[in-house]
Design a protein around this motif. Structure first.
Motif, PDB file in Angstrom:
ATOM      1  N   ASP A 110     -34.477  29.914   1.098  1.00 54.58           N
ATOM      2  CA  ASP A 110     -34.946  29.209  -0.018  1.00 54.58           C
ATOM      3  C   ASP A 110     -33.698  28.230  -0.119  1.00 54.58           C
ATOM      4  N   THR A 111     -32.578  28.654   0.535  1.00 53.92           N
ATOM      5  CA  THR A 111     -31.197  28.156   0.586  1.00 53.92           C
ATOM      6  C   THR A 111     -31.096  27.294   0.829  1.00 53.92           C
ATOM      7  N   LEU A 112     -30.560  25.863  -0.085  1.00 49.87           N
ATOM      8  CA  LEU A 112     -29.904  24.423   0.094  1.00 49.87           C
ATOM      9  C   LEU A 112     -28.381  24.531   0.423  1.00 49.87           C
ATOM     10  N   THR A 113     -27.473  24.279   1.642  1.00 51.80           N
ATOM     11  CA  THR A 113     -26.218  24.533   2.029  1.00 51.80           C
ATOM     12  C   THR A 113     -25.741  23.327   2.789  1.00 51.80           C
ATOM     13  N   SER A 114     -24.703  23.242   1.793  1.00 49.49           N
ATOM     14  CA  SER A 114     -23.612  21.253   2.645  1.00 49.49           C
ATOM     15  C   SER A 114     -22.804  22.330   3.542  1.00 49.49           C
ATOM     16  N   LEU A 115     -22.194  24.047   3.502  1.00 50.01           N
ATOM     17  CA  LEU A 115     -21.998  24.541   4.348  1.00 50.01           C
ATOM     18  C   LEU A 115     -22.060  25.096   6.094  1.00 50.01           C
ATOM     19  N   ASP A 116     -20.932  24.640   6.580  1.00 51.41           N
ATOM     20  CA  ASP A 116     -20.611  24.101   8.271  1.00 51.41           C
ATOM     21  C   ASP A 116     -20.824  25.925   8.713  1.00 51.41           C
ATOM     22  N   LEU A 117     -22.656  25.930   9.055  1.00 52.40           N
ATOM     23  CA  LEU A 117     -22.489  27.491   9.368  1.00 52.40           C
ATOM     24  C   LEU A 117     -22.373  27.731  11.051  1.00 52.40           C
ATOM     25  N   GLY A 118     -21.680  26.807  11.689  1.00 52.70           N
ATOM     26  CA  GLY A 118     -21.240  27.376  12.901  1.00 52.70           C
ATOM     27  C   GLY A 118     -19.818  27.611  12.408  1.00 52.70           C
ATOM     28  N   GLY A 119     -19.699  26.701  12.016  1.00 52.75           N
ATOM     29  CA  GLY A 119     -17.595  27.292  11.500  1.00 52.75           C
ATOM     30  C   GLY A 119     -17.556  28.256  11.194  1.00 52.75           C
ATOM     31  N   PHE A 120     -18.364  28.749   9.560  1.00 55.66           N
ATOM     32  CA  PHE A 120     -18.547  29.838   9.546  1.00 55.66           C
ATOM     33  C   PHE A 120     -18.600  31.426  10.302  1.00 55.66           C
ATOM     34  N   MET A 121     -19.575  31.167  10.867  1.00 55.10           N
ATOM     35  CA  MET A 121     -20.135  32.140  12.180  1.00 55.10           C
ATOM     36  C   MET A 121     -18.175  32.352  13.528  1.00 55.10           C
ATOM     37  N   THR A 122     -17.769  31.259  13.491  1.00 49.94           N
ATOM     38  CA  THR A 122     -16.529  31.092  14.684  1.00 49.94           C
ATOM     39  C   THR A 122     -15.846  31.646  13.500  1.00 49.94           C
ATOM     40  N   TRP A 123     -15.573  31.172  12.488  1.00 47.50           N
ATOM     41  CA  TRP A 123     -14.150  31.926  11.834  1.00 47.50           C
ATOM     42  C   TRP A 123     -14.798  33.457  11.920  1.00 47.50           C
ATOM     43  N   PHE A 124     -15.998  34.210  11.565  1.00 49.11           N
ATOM     44  CA  PHE A 124     -16.098  34.904  11.734  1.00 49.11           C
ATOM     45  C   PHE A 124     -16.003  35.900  12.857  1.00 49.11           C
ATOM     46  N   GLU A 125     -16.205  35.477  13.622  1.00 47.31           N
ATOM     47  CA  GLU A 125     -15.562  35.482  15.132  1.00 47.31           C
ATOM     48  C   GLU A 125     -14.369  36.341  15.348  1.00 47.31           C
ATOM     49  N   GLU A 126     -13.807  35.153  14.874  1.00 45.37           N
ATOM     50  CA  GLU A 126     -12.169  35.372  14.968  1.00 45.37           C
ATOM     51  C   GLU A 126     -11.471  36.130  14.296  1.00 45.37           C
ATOM     52  N   SER A 127     -12.296  36.306  12.883  1.00 46.19           N
ATOM     53  CA  SER A 127     -11.400  37.554  12.431  1.00 46.19           C
ATOM     54  C   SER A 127     -11.450  38.356  12.049  1.00 46.19           C
ATOM     55  N   GLY A 128     -12.068  39.150  13.364  1.00 46.60           N
ATOM     56  CA  GLY A 128     -12.033  40.723  13.798  1.00 46.60           C
ATOM     57  C   GLY A 128     -13.466  41.564  12.743  1.00 46.60           C
ATOM     58  N   ALA A 129     -13.652  40.763  11.550  1.00 44.18           N
ATOM     59  CA  ALA A 129     -14.329  41.663  10.377  1.00 44.18           C
ATOM     60  C   ALA A 129     -15.876  41.836  11.367  1.00 44.18           C
ATOM     61  N   ASP A 130     -16.493  43.155  10.465  1.00 46.65           N
ATOM     62  CA  ASP A 130     -17.684  43.744  11.103  1.00 46.65           C
ATOM     63  C   ASP A 130     -18.566  42.705  10.048  1.00 46.65           C
ATOM     64  N   ALA A 131     -18.860  42.871   8.990  1.00 51.93           N
ATOM     65  CA  ALA A 131     -19.938  41.516   8.132  1.00 51.93           C
ATOM     66  C   ALA A 131     -18.717  40.737   7.618  1.00 51.93           C
ATOM     67  N   ALA A 132     -19.717  39.807   6.955  1.00 54.46           N
ATOM     68  CA  ALA A 132     -18.513  39.234   6.449  1.00 54.46           C
ATOM     69  C   ALA A 132     -20.339  37.771   5.046  1.00 54.46           C
ATOM     70  N   MET A 133     -20.117  37.481   4.257  1.00 54.12           N
ATOM     71  CA  MET A 133     -20.733  37.247   3.105  1.00 54.12           C
ATOM     72  C   MET A 133     -20.057  36.040   2.492  1.00 54.12           C
ATOM     73  N   ALA A 134     -20.611  35.212   2.893  1.00 55.51           N
ATOM     74  CA  ALA A 134     -19.751  33.246   2.382  1.00 55.51           C
ATOM     75  C   ALA A 134     -19.975  33.459   0.513  1.00 55.51           C
ATOM     76  N   CYS A 135     -19.585  33.163   0.206  1.00 53.00           N
ATOM     77  CA  CYS A 135     -19.141  32.630  -1.288  1.00 53.00           C
ATOM     78  C   CYS A 135     -18.783  32.302  -2.192  1.00 53.00           C
ATOM     79  N   VAL A 136     -19.011  31.247  -3.871  1.00 51.33           N
ATOM     80  CA  VAL A 136     -19.038  30.671  -3.651  1.00 51.33           C
ATOM     81  C   VAL A 136     -18.268  30.844  -5.916  1.00 51.33           C
ATOM     82  N   GLU A 137     -17.772  30.159  -5.663  1.00 55.95           N
ATOM     83  CA  GLU A 137     -16.819  30.237  -7.340  1.00 55.95           C
ATOM     84  C   GLU A 137     -17.535  29.277  -8.678  1.00 55.95           C
ATOM     85  N   ARG A 138     -17.796  30.710  -9.523  1.00 56.69           N
ATOM     86  CA  ARG A 138     -19.154  29.555 -10.478  1.00 56.69           C
ATOM     87  C   ARG A 138     -18.023  29.930 -12.060  1.00 56.69           C
TER      88      ARG A 138
END
Length: 234
Positions: A110-138
């Motif tokens: 039920d998520t609506l987002t303009s986030l570039d999910l491919g870019g998010f995954m590429t960042w993660f794959e290059e980060s070396g992290a084991d897991a990540a969460m996309a976060c927004v400030e409110r």
């Protein structure tokens, strides 16, 4: 390295009744398509060709709409929980064989987002992290005077309608296949699983994004989203 998607679409959508008496929440129209079709499209655009959809309430309707994904050039498979497994526990039913170095994108249906999910995954794959969460400030404003007092009740400070900035989870998460193997059997919600990984010494990142993100769980949220689509903002 292969990218997989896992979409959580099994909720009852209680806050959207009476609409969800006849339709599961992910199949409520959003512009010219359903919420879930929009999510599926964004995940596929991220270079994800194999997607699991976790269904429950009125899940047969979701299967009827999405089918096996062949018309979209992707492979869609379905998982069904015999008993509620939580937002992370459902991942144990992943129908694909995920290698340790593979990446799994997990997103609410039920998520609506303009986030570039491919870019998010590429960042993660290059980060070396084991897991990540996309976060927004409110920013959150309290519509009252907030009082601070000492232990004896003596007034220290009054803040009139203060505003605080908080970092929120969007429900969009990515995992290495190796990290998912640490998922215990049974019910487990996503916040607890992420904290378990952190406690075990794994690298879990909070990736701040400024993109549009909405949880379409209320009637007013749906109305606002459809208005943005009508205006060409999405």
């Amino acid at each position: 390295m292969t990218r997989y998607g896992f979409i959580l679409a099994g909720g009852k959508g209680v806050r959207l009744r009476p609409y969800t008496f006849v339709l599961p929440k992910p199949l409520i129209p959003l512009g010219a398509e359903t919420i879930l079709e929009r999510v599926i499209g964004r995940v596929a655009e991220a270079g994800v060709g194999e997607i699991a959809v976790s269904i429950g309430y009125l899940g047969h309707l979701i299967e009827a709409v999405l089918g096996d994904g062949s018309s979209r050039g992707i492979d869609i498979r379905y998982t069904v929980e015999d008993t509620p497994l939580g937002t992370a526990g459902a991942l144990a039913l992943m129908p694909f064989t995920v290698a340790d170095e593979d990446t799994v994108l997990v997103i609410n249906g039920d998520t609506l987002t303009s986030l570039d999910l491919g870019g998010f995954m590429t960042w993660f794959e290059e980060s070396g992290a084991d897991a990540a969460m996309a976060c927004v400030e409110r920013e959150v404003t309290i519509d009252y005077g907030v009082v601070k007092a000492d232990d004896d009740g003596r007034l220290l400070e009054i803040a009139e309608k203060p505003t605080t900035t908080n970092l929120l989870s969007t429900g969009i998460n990515v995992f290495r296949g190796a990290a998912l193997r640490r998922l215990p059997a049974g019910r487990k919600d996503m916040p607890n699983f992420l904290l378990d990984l952190t406690a075990a010494g794994l690298d879990v990142r909070c990736h701040r994004v400024t993109d549009l993100w909405m949880d379409l769980g209320r009637v007013e949220d749906l109305q606002a989203a459809n208005e943005m689509i009508d205006r060409g903002q999405l």
